[in-house]
Design an enzyme around this catalytic site. Structure first.
Site, PDB file in Angstrom:
ATOM      1  N   SER A 146      -0.717   5.275  -2.623  1.00 46.87           N
ATOM      2  CA  SER A 146       0.604   4.689  -2.381  1.00 46.87           C
ATOM      3  C   SER A 146       0.490   3.170  -2.271  1.00 46.87           C
ATOM      4  O   SER A 146      -0.633   2.652  -2.177  1.00 46.87           O
ATOM      5  CB  SER A 146       1.132   5.233  -1.027  1.00 46.87           C
ATOM      6  OG  SER A 146       2.178   4.423  -0.512  1.00 46.87           O
ATOM      7  N   TYR A 159       1.553   7.253   7.721  1.00 45.06           N
ATOM      8  CA  TYR A 159       1.487   7.391   6.259  1.00 45.06           C
ATOM      9  C   TYR A 159       0.539   6.342   5.683  1.00 45.06           C
ATOM     10  O   TYR A 159      -0.302   6.641   4.841  1.00 45.06           O
ATOM     11  CB  TYR A 159       2.902   7.228   5.708  1.00 45.06           C
ATOM     12  CG  TYR A 159       3.083   7.455   4.234  1.00 45.06           C
ATOM     13  CD1 TYR A 159       3.156   6.374   3.358  1.00 45.06           C
ATOM     14  CD2 TYR A 159       3.245   8.723   3.710  1.00 45.06           C
ATOM     15  CE1 TYR A 159       3.370   6.567   2.006  1.00 45.06           C
ATOM     16  CE2 TYR A 159       3.461   8.925   2.347  1.00 45.06           C
ATOM     17  CZ  TYR A 159       3.524   7.842   1.506  1.00 45.06           C
ATOM     18  OH  TYR A 159       3.731   8.034   0.160  1.00 45.06           O
TER      19      TYR A 159
HETATM   20  C1  GCO Z   1       8.409   4.089   2.431  1.00 45.73           C
HETATM   21  C2  GCO Z   1       8.319   4.859   1.145  1.00 45.73           C
HETATM   22  C3  GCO Z   1       6.931   4.722   0.538  1.00 45.73           C
HETATM   23  C4  GCO Z   1       6.924   5.253  -0.865  1.00 45.73           C
HETATM   24  C5  GCO Z   1       5.618   5.122  -1.582  1.00 45.73           C
HETATM   25  C6  GCO Z   1       5.297   3.718  -1.902  1.00 45.73           C
HETATM   26  O1  GCO Z   1       8.987   4.601   3.382  1.00 45.73           O
HETATM   27  O2  GCO Z   1       7.917   2.963   2.424  1.00 45.73           O
HETATM   28  O3  GCO Z   1       8.691   6.161   1.312  1.00 45.73           O
HETATM   29  O4  GCO Z   1       6.065   5.336   1.324  1.00 45.73           O
HETATM   30  O5  GCO Z   1       7.263   6.567  -0.917  1.00 45.73           O
HETATM   31  O6  GCO Z   1       4.577   5.737  -0.912  1.00 45.73           O
HETATM   32  O7  GCO Z   1       4.101   3.676  -2.625  1.00 45.73           O
END
Ligand code: GCO
Length: 263
Positions: A146, A159
């Site tokens: 990501s 995340y």
């Molecule tokens: C967020 C997004 C990101 C994208 C992606 C970017 O909340 O910033 O959901 O996480 O989904 O991963 O690369």
């Protein structure tokens, strides 16, 4: 002929969470390049809906209910899948969740849940399937990274920690498994128009305009924009590519951006 290097005929691909969004777009690309397709999800109803969607597009898909965080279930299901469908040549670790909560307000269990699906899940799936790849003389692993493998953003700490970790897990897989002709690489999507980004993209959300300005391509990505990179990393065309993260981001990581008032 170079173009034949991208042919996946005779190959079997498992795309975790390939029931919607980026996972479905990648799975569709692999199937269109000739691969036999397997997808899993934790929800049977999502699998049924996805199966209809794939068949509408002329793609036959094998579906399995499987929780990638459950090591015992994965170790039991993989041999069954490989008996019923065939040896898995290509694994795409796409299944993932996100929780948008400021660190100061986030509970450790919420943090662990994201790490479990987005980082431990790929670890469990990869080590279980790689055992067969080692015996068969090779294979392909593609981890869905990501922008958060490189950049921080308010509210997505778990995340980001998981996707940063997945980048390094990818490099360590390459370190340990390249000798077995297993290529482990990652794809780093930029900002794509999916269900997952809808909360920060639709309904006049200011992040929508920010991304359009922040992305040199001047738009959000379309899931299909990922298919070509996935076929490349799943095919003979990438047999000497290992431990790399290919960012498909419309140029976000290439630039510092520009002031909001500048066109
Ligand atoms: C967020 C997004 C990101 C994208 C992606 C970017 O909340 O910033 O959901 O996480 O989904 O991963 O690369």
């Amino acid at each position: 002929m170079t173009i034949q290097l991208f042919d996946l005929t005779g190959k079997t691909a498992l795309v975790t969470g390939g029931t919607h969004g980026l996972g479905m777009a990648i799975a569709t690309g692999l199937a269109e390049a000739g691969a036999t397709l397997i997808v899993n999800d934790v929800f049977a109803d999502k699998l049924d809906a996805a199966k209809k969607e794939y068949e509408k597009n002329g793609i036959h898909v094998h579906t399995y209910v499987l929780d990638v965080t459950n090591e015992a279930a994965v170790e039991e299901m993989v041999p069954r899948i490989e008996t019923e469908v065939g040896p898995i040549d290509i694994l795409v670790n796409n299944a993932g969740i996100i929780k948008r909560i400021p660190i100061l307000e986030m509970k450790a269990d919420e943090f662990r849940q994201v790490l479990d699906v987005d980082l431990t899940g790929p670890f469990i799936m990869s080590k279980t399937i790689a055992k067969g790849m080692v015996k068969r003389g090779g294979g392909k692993i593609i981890n869905m990274c990501s922008m958060m493998s490189e950049l921080g953003r308010d509210t997505v700490s778990a995340y980001a920690a998981a996707k940063g970790g997945l980048k390094m897990l990818t490099r360590n897989m390459a370190t340990e498994w390249a000798r077995f002709n297993i290529q482990a690489n990652g794809i780093g999507p930029g900002y794509f128009a999916t269900e997952q980004t809808a909360p920060i993209r639709v309904g006049g959300h200011p992040f929508n305009e920010f991304i359009i300005k922040r992305t040199p391509a001047g738009r959000w990505g379309n899931p299909e924009d990922l298919a070509g990179t996935a076929v490349f990393l799943a095919s003979k065309a990438s047999d000497f590519v290992n431990g790399q993260i290919v960012y498909v981001d419309g140029g976000i990581l290439a630039t510092i951006g520009k002031p909001a008032n500048e066109d």
